[in-house]
Design a protein around this motif. Structure first.
Motif, PDB file in Angstrom:
ATOM      1  N   UNK A   5      13.184 -40.597-103.708  1.00  0.00           N
ATOM      2  CA  UNK A   5      14.413 -40.915-102.980  1.00  0.00           C
ATOM      3  C   UNK A   5      14.108 -41.925-101.873  1.00  0.00           C
ATOM      4  N   UNK A   6      12.997 -41.716-101.162  1.00  0.00           N
ATOM      5  CA  UNK A   6      12.569 -42.653-100.120  1.00  0.00           C
ATOM      6  C   UNK A   6      12.389 -44.052-100.716  1.00  0.00           C
ATOM      7  N   UNK A   7      11.691 -44.146-101.841  1.00  0.00           N
ATOM      8  CA  UNK A   7      11.448 -45.453-102.452  1.00  0.00           C
ATOM      9  C   UNK A   7      12.714 -46.072-103.033  1.00  0.00           C
ATOM     10  N   UNK A   8      13.602 -45.262-103.569  1.00  0.00           N
ATOM     11  CA  UNK A   8      14.887 -45.802-104.054  1.00  0.00           C
ATOM     12  C   UNK A   8      15.678 -46.431-102.907  1.00  0.00           C
ATOM     13  N   UNK A   9      15.717 -45.739-101.778  1.00  0.00           N
ATOM     14  CA  UNK A   9      16.441 -46.277-100.624  1.00  0.00           C
ATOM     15  C   UNK A   9      15.776 -47.541-100.092  1.00  0.00           C
ATOM     16  N   UNK A  10      14.447 -47.541-100.030  1.00  0.00           N
ATOM     17  CA  UNK A  10      13.731 -48.728 -99.565  1.00  0.00           C
ATOM     18  C   UNK A  10      13.913 -49.883-100.540  1.00  0.00           C
ATOM     19  N   UNK A  11      13.875 -49.605-101.831  1.00  0.00           N
ATOM     20  CA  UNK A  11      14.076 -50.638-102.844  1.00  0.00           C
ATOM     21  C   UNK A  11      15.443 -51.298-102.683  1.00  0.00           C
ATOM     22  N   UNK A  12      16.448 -50.506-102.400  1.00  0.00           N
ATOM     23  CA  UNK A  12      17.792 -51.067-102.203  1.00  0.00           C
ATOM     24  C   UNK A  12      17.827 -51.988-100.986  1.00  0.00           C
ATOM     25  N   UNK A  13      17.244 -51.545 -99.878  1.00  0.00           N
ATOM     26  CA  UNK A  13      17.228 -52.378 -98.659  1.00  0.00           C
ATOM     27  C   UNK A  13      16.447 -53.672 -98.895  1.00  0.00           C
ATOM     28  N   UNK A  14      15.301 -53.564 -99.524  1.00  0.00           N
ATOM     29  CA  UNK A  14      14.476 -54.746 -99.777  1.00  0.00           C
ATOM     30  C   UNK A  14      15.143 -55.669-100.798  1.00  0.00           C
ATOM     31  N   UNK A  15      15.892 -55.091-101.727  1.00  0.00           N
ATOM     32  CA  UNK A  15      16.633 -55.897-102.693  1.00  0.00           C
ATOM     33  C   UNK A  15      17.707 -56.733-102.018  1.00  0.00           C
ATOM     34  N   UNK A  16      18.415 -56.143-101.076  1.00  0.00           N
ATOM     35  CA  UNK A  16      19.445 -56.872-100.323  1.00  0.00           C
ATOM     36  C   UNK A  16      18.794 -58.008 -99.537  1.00  0.00           C
ATOM     37  N   UNK A  54       7.524 -54.617-109.627  1.00  0.00           N
ATOM     38  CA  UNK A  54       6.178 -54.052-109.576  1.00  0.00           C
ATOM     39  C   UNK A  54       6.218 -52.540-109.400  1.00  0.00           C
ATOM     40  N   UNK A  55       7.272 -52.021-108.803  1.00  0.00           N
ATOM     41  CA  UNK A  55       7.396 -50.568-108.644  1.00  0.00           C
ATOM     42  C   UNK A  55       7.408 -49.919-110.027  1.00  0.00           C
ATOM     43  N   UNK A  56       8.182 -50.470-110.947  1.00  0.00           N
ATOM     44  CA  UNK A  56       8.235 -49.932-112.309  1.00  0.00           C
ATOM     45  C   UNK A  56       6.868 -50.022-112.976  1.00  0.00           C
ATOM     46  N   UNK A  57       6.193 -51.141-112.811  1.00  0.00           N
ATOM     47  CA  UNK A  57       4.871 -51.313-113.402  1.00  0.00           C
ATOM     48  C   UNK A  57       3.916 -50.236-112.894  1.00  0.00           C
ATOM     49  N   UNK A  58       3.986 -49.934-111.599  1.00  0.00           N
ATOM     50  CA  UNK A  58       3.079 -48.945-111.019  1.00  0.00           C
ATOM     51  C   UNK A  58       3.416 -47.525-111.442  1.00  0.00           C
ATOM     52  N   UNK A  95      12.983 -51.027-111.780  1.00  0.00           N
ATOM     53  CA  UNK A  95      12.338 -50.109-110.840  1.00  0.00           C
ATOM     54  C   UNK A  95      13.221 -48.927-110.482  1.00  0.00           C
ATOM     55  N   UNK A  96      14.531 -49.131-110.398  1.00  0.00           N
ATOM     56  CA  UNK A  96      15.443 -47.992-110.173  1.00  0.00           C
ATOM     57  C   UNK A  96      15.285 -46.984-111.309  1.00  0.00           C
ATOM     58  N   UNK A  97      15.319 -47.501-112.538  1.00  0.00           N
ATOM     59  CA  UNK A  97      15.200 -46.639-113.721  1.00  0.00           C
ATOM     60  C   UNK A  97      13.871 -45.875-113.690  1.00  0.00           C
ATOM     61  N   UNK A  98      12.774 -46.567-113.372  1.00  0.00           N
ATOM     62  CA  UNK A  98      11.456 -45.924-113.338  1.00  0.00           C
ATOM     63  C   UNK A  98      11.402 -44.857-112.244  1.00  0.00           C
ATOM     64  N   UNK A  99      11.920 -45.177-111.069  1.00  0.00           N
ATOM     65  CA  UNK A  99      11.915 -44.203-109.983  1.00  0.00           C
ATOM     66  C   UNK A  99      12.781 -42.992-110.306  1.00  0.00           C
ATOM     67  N   UNK A 100      13.950 -43.224-110.859  1.00  0.00           N
ATOM     68  CA  UNK A 100      14.836 -42.106-111.197  1.00  0.00           C
ATOM     69  C   UNK A 100      14.223 -41.210-112.259  1.00  0.00           C
ATOM     70  N   UNK A 101      13.378 -41.770-113.129  1.00  0.00           N
ATOM     71  CA  UNK A 101      12.784 -40.995-114.210  1.00  0.00           C
ATOM     72  C   UNK A 101      11.432 -40.387-113.901  1.00  0.00           C
ATOM     73  N   UNK A 102      10.886 -40.661-112.722  1.00  0.00           N
ATOM     74  CA  UNK A 102       9.555 -40.149-112.415  1.00  0.00           C
ATOM     75  C   UNK A 102       9.637 -38.816-111.677  1.00  0.00           C
TER      76      UNK A 102
END
Length: 167
Positions: A5-16, A54-58, A95-102
């Protein structure tokens, strides 16, 4: 709070923030660079657009081996801002998909960056995602904003006001 959840929120902010920067990349300047040792503008802009992926790759792989073996890990410059935005949208979606599925457990498992047999870095996925993907993205986006300034493009407000958007 869960790591994912932390990374999803950070990913959204960094995406913007990344979208603000790449939407201002001057077209037709892909080969420009401020110094002979610097990355070209087109490569840097494409890197900023694709780094969120890269989040998805990791999450999906245990390591990345930079030895090449016929593959290049350099980003290919985009021909337009619209293409850069599409690259960013794909990277964010992956990366959203990968984070949601991990799982939280998976995020604590080790991840490695290698060059052939040499391990360049290794640590828990959550550390490599934070440092190797998201903080690293902020670094390159900062570089990109300097390139924007040097090309007379307006620099967007990222973490606070910019000289071009100060009211």
């Amino acid at each position: 709070m869960e790591l994912k959840r932390f990374f999803l929120e950070q990913l959204e902010r960094e995406g913007v923030a990344s979208r603000k920067a790449i939407e201002r990349v001057p077209e037709g300047q892909n080969g420009w660079k401020p110094h002979e040792k610097s990355m070209e503008l087109g490569s840097l802009a494409a890197l900023v657009a694709t780094m969120p992926g890269w989040v998805a790759l990791m999450i999906e792989h245990d390591e990345l081996d930079l030895d090449g073996k016929g593959r290049s890990f350099r980003t290919v410059p985009a021909e337009s801002r619209a293409e850069l935005v599409a690259m960013l949208d794909k990277a964010l979606a992956d990366s959203r998909r990968a984070l949601e599925g991990t799982t939280e457990e998976h995020l604590t498992k080790p991840w490695r960056l290698k060059m052939g047999e040499q391990v360049l870095s290794e640590g828990p996925r959550y550390v490599t995602i934070g440092d190797g993907a998201l903080s690293h993205l902020a670094h390159h986006r900062g570089q990109l904003t300097v390139y924007l300034r040097l090309n007379e493009a307006k620099v967007p407000a990222i973490y606070g006001p910019s000289a071009d958007e100060w009211q």
